[in-house]
Design a protein around this motif. Structure first.
Motif, PDB file in Angstrom:
ATOM      1  N   SER A  93       9.666   2.878   3.418  1.00  0.00           N
ATOM      2  CA  SER A  93       9.784   3.334   4.800  1.00  0.00           C
ATOM      3  C   SER A  93       8.458   3.093   5.524  1.00  0.00           C
ATOM      4  O   SER A  93       7.387   3.280   4.950  1.00  0.00           O
ATOM      5  CB  SER A  93      10.113   4.823   4.801  1.00  0.00           C
ATOM      6  N   LYS A  94       8.565   2.680   6.768  1.00  0.00           N
ATOM      7  CA  LYS A  94       7.338   2.358   7.501  1.00  0.00           C
ATOM      8  C   LYS A  94       6.583   3.621   7.928  1.00  0.00           C
ATOM      9  O   LYS A  94       5.379   3.718   7.781  1.00  0.00           O
ATOM     10  CB  LYS A  94       7.698   1.535   8.746  1.00  0.00           C
ATOM     11  N   HIS A  95       7.290   4.588   8.451  1.00  0.00           N
ATOM     12  CA  HIS A  95       6.607   5.738   9.043  1.00  0.00           C
ATOM     13  C   HIS A  95       6.640   7.005   8.184  1.00  0.00           C
ATOM     14  O   HIS A  95       5.940   7.967   8.499  1.00  0.00           O
ATOM     15  CB  HIS A  95       7.198   6.048  10.417  1.00  0.00           C
ATOM     16  N   ALA A  96       7.464   7.033   7.152  1.00  0.00           N
ATOM     17  CA  ALA A  96       7.543   8.252   6.332  1.00  0.00           C
ATOM     18  C   ALA A  96       6.228   8.474   5.588  1.00  0.00           C
ATOM     19  O   ALA A  96       5.489   7.537   5.309  1.00  0.00           O
ATOM     20  CB  ALA A  96       8.693   8.129   5.349  1.00  0.00           C
ATOM     21  N   ILE A  97       5.968   9.725   5.272  1.00  0.00           N
ATOM     22  CA  ILE A  97       4.741  10.077   4.546  1.00  0.00           C
ATOM     23  C   ILE A  97       5.103  10.218   3.067  1.00  0.00           C
ATOM     24  O   ILE A  97       6.000  10.991   2.718  1.00  0.00           O
ATOM     25  CB  ILE A  97       4.166  11.422   5.056  1.00  0.00           C
ATOM     26  N   HIS A 122      10.707   7.697   0.197  1.00  0.00           N
ATOM     27  CA  HIS A 122       9.657   6.946   0.882  1.00  0.00           C
ATOM     28  C   HIS A 122       9.703   5.490   0.441  1.00  0.00           C
ATOM     29  O   HIS A 122       9.646   4.583   1.245  1.00  0.00           O
ATOM     30  CB  HIS A 122       8.266   7.518   0.574  1.00  0.00           C
TER      31      HIS A 122
END
Lengths: 113, 543
Positions: free
Chosen positions: A30-34, A79
């Motif tokens: 995922s690009k924006h997940a932490i 993620h």
């Protein structure tokens, strides 16, 4: 004593081993997940700072089933997921007409918010 | 109730593999689930109770206690061999309501946010993005936790902005096991939140510039940083260019910052009079082993936010520090003459792509870093007026006593108010070498000797400098902190000793503090340092 068959058999075993182990991995992230962190860094590379969960199992489908869902990992979301396919997995699936599938994956969940 | 897991270990290491260091116990606390404690401030206070319990347990067992975040520091500053506490799951976030803001605050409520210690820069950027806000600056990447980042002074290269800690306007510390050991501190000249908010987080308030500035870059030693108040700003875009720059142009800009009159400029970045604009960020990459080669400049301009820009991530993805394959490093350890050849050959991967452009938010431009093996980074701060002298000293050093497997860069940051902030000069030039940690070999200077000689060479050249707290250096070098900070060192020690009892000062110390002389305890520290003041500097009767 003819040693030739022993040589052939050995080579065949090695070839089979190599072929069934030859594989590729694909990682989807995922690009924006932490990412969920691990308590201490482990290993090297992409996963070093991430809590890693692995799944290495064989799924057997019933006659009328064509897909399987695994719910045990990352209840809040993934993620990143890395799955591995070997020639052995493909052969197993082919021989069993797709009813037995080997699943081998590594993943990291999203950090709880 | 917040839950702490206990991990019995024999050693501990950093993200960049600069250890391992001996360790006994790692604790990791997660706040209680939201469905169990739905009110965010109650969940925050519940976690504070758990941290106080853990500190009390360390005290009872006569052991030291050290929090850490993402383990990104490349030395032992985060390490402590008794009890270490992993903070990264403590990531509660709170907006600040207008009713929480101090009546004399210079800050707008909608720009203030409260973050628990374990929020990473990426996490904070994402949270702020959803509110149409942004951090003002970040480091070159985004994995540090906010508490770890400010404690070591992470910075980017925002010329007129400063470092991350310069936008922290309040700090919530836990200084011991008692309920009275929870303190909220901020500057008395720039109060941010009111006493009622401090009461909500069960903290006593100390508004005192001197204490706050000392605790800001506190090296993890002013107690347990439980939360911080950050000042954000409206979302903006950054447009990044990467171009060749002549050495003379780079050094002229470095020392004078006169962008409007420079012969180096980006044609599309001029004002209405045709003068080149002053960038938000300026960084120069140097191949230390090819003196005839032009340098590479990364120049970034700040723009108003407008949606619909192309995704910048594919062009900014990177691995910091290591791009050199292991076998090359092993080869270099035996035959050091190959290092310049390797650096020359790998230049296109060590430096950003030439003539590339990317537009994105701060959080997108300074994106994720990947681990690629053992890394080292030596970073010094110097007055930008001394850039040429310092760079030439550095180049001469690595070419005569090296070579070592790394590349040089320099960038610029506005002065910090933090007492021990290493960006202390009006404009600090941050001169750094990042590279691959090498094993000792007959053909290369030993890593430890390199770190010691680095300090000796700069001192012999009579260059005033500081060193990044989270990077590699010979931190046992005699008198290093005195050389870097002079009397500021004692100011910092005194503030710490005024805030912490002698017992708690020891609990929050570690080898790094001991070796730098910063764990010294001054029993005569002025108690006025922890007196809360009003905006005029008089004792605040309301606290």
């Amino acid at each position: 004593m003819n040693r030739y068959p022993i040589f052939i058999n050995t080579m065949l075993c090695i070839a089979t081993l190599l072929l069934t182990q030859s594989c590729y991995s694909v990682r989807i992230a995922s690009k924006h997940a932490i990412p969920e962190p691990n308590v201490m860094p482990e290993g090297e590379g992409y996963w070093r700072d991430k809590q890693v969960y692995t799944l290495d199992t064989t799924v057997k489908l019933k006659i009328l089933e064509s897909e399987a869902t695994v719910l045990d990992l990352c209840p809040d979301g993934f993620h990143s997921v890395e799955y591995k396919v070997t020639l052995g997995h493909v052969l197993l699936s082919g021989i069993t007409l797709g009813k037995t599938k080997k699943i081998k994956l590594k993943c990291n969940c999203v950090k709880p918010q | 109730m917040a839950i702490t897991s206990t991990h019995l270990v024999s050693n501990w290491d950093t993200f960049h593999q600069n250890g391992p260091f001996p360790a006994k116990m790692v604790l990791s606390t997660k706040p209680e689930a939201r469905h169990i404690i739905p009110v965010v401030i109650d969940r925050y206070n519940d976690t504070a109770d758990e941290i106080r319990r853990l500190i009390g347990d360390a005290v009872t067992n006569n052991e030291r206690f050290r929090p850490y975040g993402s383990t990104w520091s490349l030395n032992n500053i985060a390490h402590q061999q008794d009890r270490m506490h992993h903070n990264a799951f403590m990531n509660i976030k709170m907006d600040i309501a207008p009713a929480d803001v101090h009546q004399l605050s210079p800050y707008a409520a909608d720009n203030l946010f409260f973050f628990q210690c374990g929020n990473t820069i990426k996490e904070i950027s994402r949270y702020l993005f959803d509110k149409g806000k942004s951090l003002k600056t970040s480091g070159a990447s985004n994995g540090q936790t906010i508490a770890g980042g400010i404690s070591t002074g992470i910075h980017g290269s925002a010329i007129d902005v400063g470092s991350v800690q310069d936008y922290v306007v309040g700090i919530n510390l836990i200084t011991g096991p008692a309920s009275t050991d929870v303190v909220y501190i901020e500057r008395h000249t720039k109060p941010a939140l009111n006493n009622a908010f401090a009461a909500k987080i069960k903290s006593r308030v100390i508004r005192n510039d001197e204490l706050f500035n000392a605790a800001l870059v506190g090296l993890g030693s002013f107690g347990f940083i439980h939360g911080v108040v950050l000042e954000a700003e409206n979302l903006f875009l950054l447009k990044r260019y990467v171009k060749y720059i002549k050495r003379t142009e780079a050094l002229d800009l470095a020392e004078n910052m006169d962008f409007p009159n420079s012969t180096f400029f980006i044609p599309s970045e001029k004002d209405s009079n045709g003068n080149p604009l002053r960038p938000y960020h300026f960084k120069v990459y140097v191949n230390p082993y090819n003196p005839n080669e032009d340098y590479v400049a990364e120049v970034i301009y700040k723009k108003p936010f407008t949606p619909g820009y192309p995704d910048p991530i594919p062009s900014v993805r990177k691995a910091v520090y290591k791009e050199l394959p292991d076998f090359m490093v092993m080869l270099a350890a035996k035959y050091n003459r190959v290092i310049p050849l390797i650096i020359n050959a790998m230049k296109s991967t060590l430096f950003p792509t030439l003539d590339s452009e990317a537009t994105g938010t701060l959080g997108e431009i300074f994106w994720d870093s990947l681990h690629k093996g053992k890394a080292f980074a030596v970073t010094i701060g110097i007055d930008n007026k001394a850039t040429t002298k310092a760079l030439d000293t550095f180049l001469h050093f690595v070419n005569t006593e090296g070579p070592v497997p790394g590349a040089i860069a320099f960038r610029f940051v506005k002065a910090t108010e933090a007492t021990l902030g290493f960006t202390k000069y009006p404009i600090t030039c941050i001169l750094e070498m990042d590279g691959v940690l090498w094993d000792n070999g007959p053909g290369i200077i030993s890593y430890n000797k390199f770190l010691t000689r680095f300090i000796e060479v700069f001192q012999q050249a009579n260059i005033s400098f500081t060193m990044h707290w989270g990077k590699n250096a010979d931190w046992t070098f005699p008198g290093l902190v005195d050389y870097m900070f002079g009397n500021k060192k004692n100011e910092w020690i005194n503030a710490r000793c005024a805030l912490l009892t002698q017992q708690m000062a020891d609990v929050f110390s570690n080898d790094f503090l001991d070796s730098t002389g910063l764990s010294n305890y001054n029993t005569a520290a002025n108690p006025a340092l922890i007196v809360s003041l009003d905006k005029s500097g008089a004792v605040d009767p309301t606290v």
